[in-house]
Scaffold this motif. Sequence first.
Motif, short mmCIF file in Angstrom:
data_model
loop_
_atom_site.label_atom_id
_atom_site.label_comp_id
_atom_site.label_asym_id
_atom_site.label_seq_id
_atom_site.Cartn_x
_atom_site.Cartn_y
_atom_site.Cartn_z
N MET A 108 0.79 -1.54 0.12
CA MET A 108 0.08 0.03 0.07
C MET A 108 1.13 1.61 -0.07
SD MET A 108 -2.73 -1.21 2.45
CE MET A 108 -3.76 -2.90 2.98
N TRP A 115 -4.67 7.05 2.93
CA TRP A 115 -3.91 7.37 3.74
C TRP A 115 -4.20 8.02 5.11
CZ3 TRP A 115 -0.82 2.96 5.19
CH2 TRP A 115 -0.16 3.35 6.63
N PRO A 144 -3.98 3.03 6.58
CA PRO A 144 -4.07 2.80 4.97
C PRO A 144 -6.33 3.19 4.98
CG PRO A 144 -4.44 0.54 5.64
CD PRO A 144 -3.66 1.57 6.77
N ILE A 151 -7.27 1.70 -1.34
CA ILE A 151 -5.50 1.15 -1.63
C ILE A 151 -5.62 -0.26 -0.67
CG2 ILE A 151 -4.80 2.26 0.78
CD1 ILE A 151 -3.97 2.64 -2.98
N GLU A 152 -5.93 -0.94 -0.36
CA GLU A 152 -6.14 -2.31 0.05
C GLU A 152 -6.26 -3.39 -0.88
OE1 GLU A 152 -9.18 -3.47 3.68
OE2 GLU A 152 -8.26 -0.98 4.85
N ALA A 199 -3.56 -2.77 -3.71
CA ALA A 199 -2.42 -3.52 -3.05
C ALA A 199 -3.03 -4.78 -3.09
CB ALA A 199 -1.82 -3.07 -1.95
N GLN A 229 -6.29 4.26 -8.61
CA GLN A 229 -5.62 4.23 -7.98
C GLN A 229 -4.19 3.17 -8.32
OE1 GLN A 229 -7.12 3.84 -3.85
NE2 GLN A 229 -6.57 1.92 -5.01
#
Length: 460
Positions: free
Chosen positions: A130, A199, A221, A225-226, A229, A259
């Motif tokens: 992340m 974040w 986070p 975004i998790e 990643a 992202q």
Amino acid sequence: MELRLYDTLSREKRTFVPLDAKNVRMYVCGPTVYDFAHIGNARPVIVFDVLFRLLRHFYGEAHVKYVRNITDVDDKINDRAARDFPGLPLNEAIRKVTEETGKQFHADVDALGALRPSVEPRATEHIGEMREIIEKLVAGGFAYVAEDHVLFSPQAMNAANAGLPRYGALSNRSLDEMVAGARVDVAPYKKGNTDFVLWKPSKPGEPSWPSPSGIAAQGRPGWHIECSAMAWKHLGEHFDIHGGGIDLVFPHHENEVAQTCCAFHQQRMANYWMHNGFLQVESEKMSKSLGNFITIHELLQDWPGEVLRLNMLKTHYRSPIDWTMKSLEESAKTLDDWYRVAADVEPGRPAASVVEPLLDDLNTSLAIAALHGLRGTDVNALAGSLRLLGFLSESAAQWEGRKQQASGIDAKEVERLIAERTAARARKDFKESDRIRDLLTAMGVAIKDSKEGTTWEIAR
């Protein structure tokens, strides 16, 4: 035969062509483990399990990789940890909650006949990935640091016009529509209303990790975004299929696309986006306030998991589904019949009449209709087709025994009464015979007389 899937991004059915036929890759958003999963959570589990099975059928088990994540960092998890384990440090309490609820989730979905995914990554095990994506986004001008937060800018993404998708393309919304139709967090440090958190700083006592992009304060986070990643780590920058519930299209999946594509300069994150429809209970939206909030665990106390599975698959995955008691009873009767006819026969190849509807955007309702057609013509193909769809995990005797155990009926007592009834019929004492039949009916037992004798089963 070719597989066609409805793609949410292009809004049409498209022929499925994998990036690599020897490494077909699928990512599906999984549970946030803070409590028992509700029956609505079961729908993507079952739908994408069918797709996983179908892909393995065509490309081979060794050539399909299915990733379904577990979100184990979330405010709801923190709240339950503080409530249930007030005497423990929060991080230790969080671990207890996520381990317990993760086991509950696995037990429930195993009972639904769902295969375990190839990989089940946890968010907390991918903090490094992340941070790496976030730093790429900041360096590329797509994200910025403000008051110990890192925020993504959709405006910057759309302004870049560097072979990237348009932010809003997946959900088919403009930036203005997103502001008008969503709850937007207002904060003085945000440059734009649609900017979202990658974040954020952790509050005292919350889980925390070293922050990216030179931020001194420790943080954690944002939600979106998790998945970017975990998908990147296990499937790469660009893969075949991304799935989930229709409620995830915006903002979660829209933000995932943004992202990933901006970090890795890709036109696509996934080639096909698939979303299952909503679930209602007895024609009403499921809600705790309405008293119709039902967990998978609760339903499994009264119904075998395969009954829940069949009940879900009778409706096409993109259509809304109305979860009713009547439909559950019908599904149970259907499975009783399939077990009697096909559970103990040698399974043949799945029938083309069943596979072809599945190839048409997972049309399980037509596939189930085809199963009924096989019942009296080819029981071997029926057995093979049912196994492809995740049914017949038990023998006929095990299935019937489970029903008997759940009913509380004493099998020896039933057999004794049937023997007495047979004797009464032999001496033409039909009044006694009818009395025993009525007694068995009252016990919840249905009997069937034939030339070979009398058989019985649990009545539904």
